[in-house]
Scaffold this motif. Structure first.
Motif, PDB file in Angstrom:
ATOM      1  N   MET A  92      45.890  40.696  36.925  1.00  0.00           N
ATOM      2  CA  MET A  92      44.628  41.327  37.027  1.00  0.00           C
ATOM      3  C   MET A  92      43.915  39.828  38.036  1.00  0.00           C
ATOM      4  O   MET A  92      43.753  38.517  37.280  1.00  0.00           O
ATOM      5  N   LYS A  93      43.835  39.681  39.600  1.00  0.00           N
ATOM      6  CA  LYS A  93      43.912  38.202  40.027  1.00  0.00           C
ATOM      7  C   LYS A  93      42.917  38.507  40.885  1.00  0.00           C
ATOM      8  O   LYS A  93      43.035  38.869  41.661  1.00  0.00           O
ATOM      9  N   HIS A  94      41.862  38.268  41.246  1.00  0.00           N
ATOM     10  CA  HIS A  94      41.051  38.135  42.489  1.00  0.00           C
ATOM     11  C   HIS A  94      40.712  39.030  42.748  1.00  0.00           C
ATOM     12  O   HIS A  94      40.868  39.633  44.169  1.00  0.00           O
ATOM     13  N   LEU A 153      37.248  38.799  41.220  1.00  0.00           N
ATOM     14  CA  LEU A 153      37.024  38.903  39.507  1.00  0.00           C
ATOM     15  C   LEU A 153      38.284  37.924  39.613  1.00  0.00           C
ATOM     16  O   LEU A 153      39.729  38.966  39.658  1.00  0.00           O
ATOM     17  N   ASP A 154      38.169  37.265  38.862  1.00  0.00           N
ATOM     18  CA  ASP A 154      39.511  35.659  38.123  1.00  0.00           C
ATOM     19  C   ASP A 154      39.878  35.888  36.743  1.00  0.00           C
ATOM     20  O   ASP A 154      39.251  34.768  36.665  1.00  0.00           O
ATOM     21  N   PRO A 155      40.982  36.486  35.722  1.00  0.00           N
ATOM     22  CA  PRO A 155      40.214  36.211  34.245  1.00  0.00           C
ATOM     23  C   PRO A 155      41.569  34.868  33.964  1.00  0.00           C
ATOM     24  O   PRO A 155      41.419  34.692  32.977  1.00  0.00           O
ATOM     25  N   GLN A 156      42.113  34.438  35.001  1.00  0.00           N
ATOM     26  CA  GLN A 156      42.116  32.933  34.880  1.00  0.00           C
ATOM     27  C   GLN A 156      40.822  31.759  34.838  1.00  0.00           C
ATOM     28  O   GLN A 156      41.099  30.452  33.914  1.00  0.00           O
ATOM     29  N   GLY A 157      40.081  32.172  34.935  1.00  0.00           N
ATOM     30  CA  GLY A 157      38.470  31.865  35.210  1.00  0.00           C
ATOM     31  C   GLY A 157      38.399  30.472  35.304  1.00  0.00           C
ATOM     32  O   GLY A 157      38.725  30.239  36.888  1.00  0.00           O
TER      33      GLY A 157
END
Length: 396
Positions: A1-3, A326-330
């Motif tokens: 889940m990215k961007h 929302l980027d769970p890579q932080g």
């Protein structure tokens, strides 16, 4: 889940909303801007991440000065002078030490099994009454209420008595000054009675511990009363808001919810991104400059008030590479949702834990969860200093 999108921001205080685009984006390049508060006073709004961190740590910007009679006011619902949130330096540290041990990450972790049981109980009730429900009424409101009651030592049967009172501290325009004054008095009377009960029948809870600190001379009676009220109110309304906003943001992008279900290892970083992008507290409490302070493109003069837009700081493109996705890579930088510096929110570990448990339990129990259709499915709260939803209808 990215961007992925974090969903709409919903209503904001007017002075803050004028610096947010209609589609919810925050403009680039704003650092410090003047605005007029609902009380009619001029203040400075800090929208830059780096400058926000400076204001929140610089001793020249005083919380104690902000609650004096002559200081510019955001509204008439600010913390009282003997509140921990209204003090600087040694006085602030003295009060904070009394309750710090109850809000450590370790203490919050120890509460996790009990919070999981509470969440499961509410989710069981959801499942039994489904296939649709109001997630605010069914989960987001009662869960933090029960957690706070357990932590402080509020009898469970008394919990719902203050649900209509707790918005007082954050109220900007939702009620009249007379109504707010009446509700404050009711809260004070309730807390005084509860302290008296705990004094006669002490238990293993935070309020009993605070009473012990008072008896040892570490807190005055007024400080004890104020601290109990502050923890009760601030720890409830903000977490209710954060739970609803976080779930709403995820469900606004169904693919994002599915990704979280399929990638449980991304839960913790996703929680941090949701806290960053959709904070229930969009602004800091005011501070007042005690001397002229150069700040970005302006100089704040002695006696002038400053408020930090935590929302803008969290979406500052000069700090975050994907500021509004929302980027769970932080990100390398820490978000400002819980503040920064000595006044950083004591309840951050507990709030973060509740958001994590709710999301973990939801994706596990309701893999097809989705927003209900129709305009009545999502109802935003308005007129408060905090952000949140009064209704969030979901289906599965």
């Amino acid at each position: 889940m990215k961007h992925r999108s974090a969903g709409p921001l919903g209503p904001l205080p007017a002075f803050l909303g004028q610096y947010v685009a209609a589609e919810g984006h925050v403009p680039d390049g704003i650092d410090v801007v003047p605005f007029f508060t609902p009380a009619g006073d001029k203040m400075w709004l800090v929208c830059d991440y780096a400058l926000a961190r400076r204001v929140l740590t610089d001793k020249r910007f005083s919380r104690a000065e902000a609650v004096t009679a002559h200081a510019p006011k955001l509204n008439d619902a600010q913390p009282v002078p003997n509140s921990m949130m209204s003090m600087d330096g040694a006085e602030h540290s003295r009060l904070r030490r009394v309750v710090t041990k109850a809000f450590t990450t370790g203490r919050a972790t120890a509460m996790a099994p009990a919070i999981e049981r509470l969440a499961d109980r509410h989710l069981d009730a959801m499942a039994a009454s489904g296939p649709g429900t109001d997630l605010i009424e069914g989960l987001a409101a009662p869960l933090p209420l029960a957690v706070l009651c357990s932590l402080l030592g509020v009898p469970p049967e008394d919990g719902t008595r203050f649900r209509d009172w707790v918005e007082v501290l954050f109220d900007i325009s939702a009620s009249t000054p007379q109504e707010k004054a009446r509700r404050r008095l009711e809260l004070i009377d309730y807390m005084a009675d509860l302290i008296d009960t705990k004094r006669r029948r002490p238990e293993d809870d935070l309020l009993t511990s605070m009473i012990g600190a008072h008896e040892q001379g570490e807190l005055s009676m007024g400080e004890l009363l104020t601290m109990g009220l502050t923890l009760l109110m601030a720890g409830y309304e903000t977490v209710v808001g954060q739970l609803g906003l976080s779930v709403h943001a995820l469900l606004s992008d169904p693919a994002g919810y599915a990704d979280l279900r399929d990638r449980p290892e991304e839960l913790a970083p996703t929680v941090e991104e949701l806290l960053r992008l959709t904070p229930s507290t969009p602004i800091s409490f005011p501070r007042v400059a005690v001397e002229p302070v150069p700040l970005g493109s302006v100089t704040v003069q002695a006696g002038e008030g400053v408020i930090v837009s935590l929302l803008h700081g969290n979406r500052d493109g000069r700090t975050f590479t994907e500021p509004e996705g929302l980027d769970p890579q932080g990100h390398d930088a820490a978000h400002l949702t819980f503040g920064h510096g000595v006044h950083r929110c004591l309840g951050a570990p507990l709030a973060r834990l509740q958001v994590r448990i709710v999301l973990e339990r939801l994706v596990g129990r309701f893999p097809t969860l989705r927003l209900a259709s129709g305009p009545e499915a999502v109802v935003w709260k308005d007129g408060l200093g905090t952000r949140g939803l009064s209704r969030l209808l979901v289906e599965w």
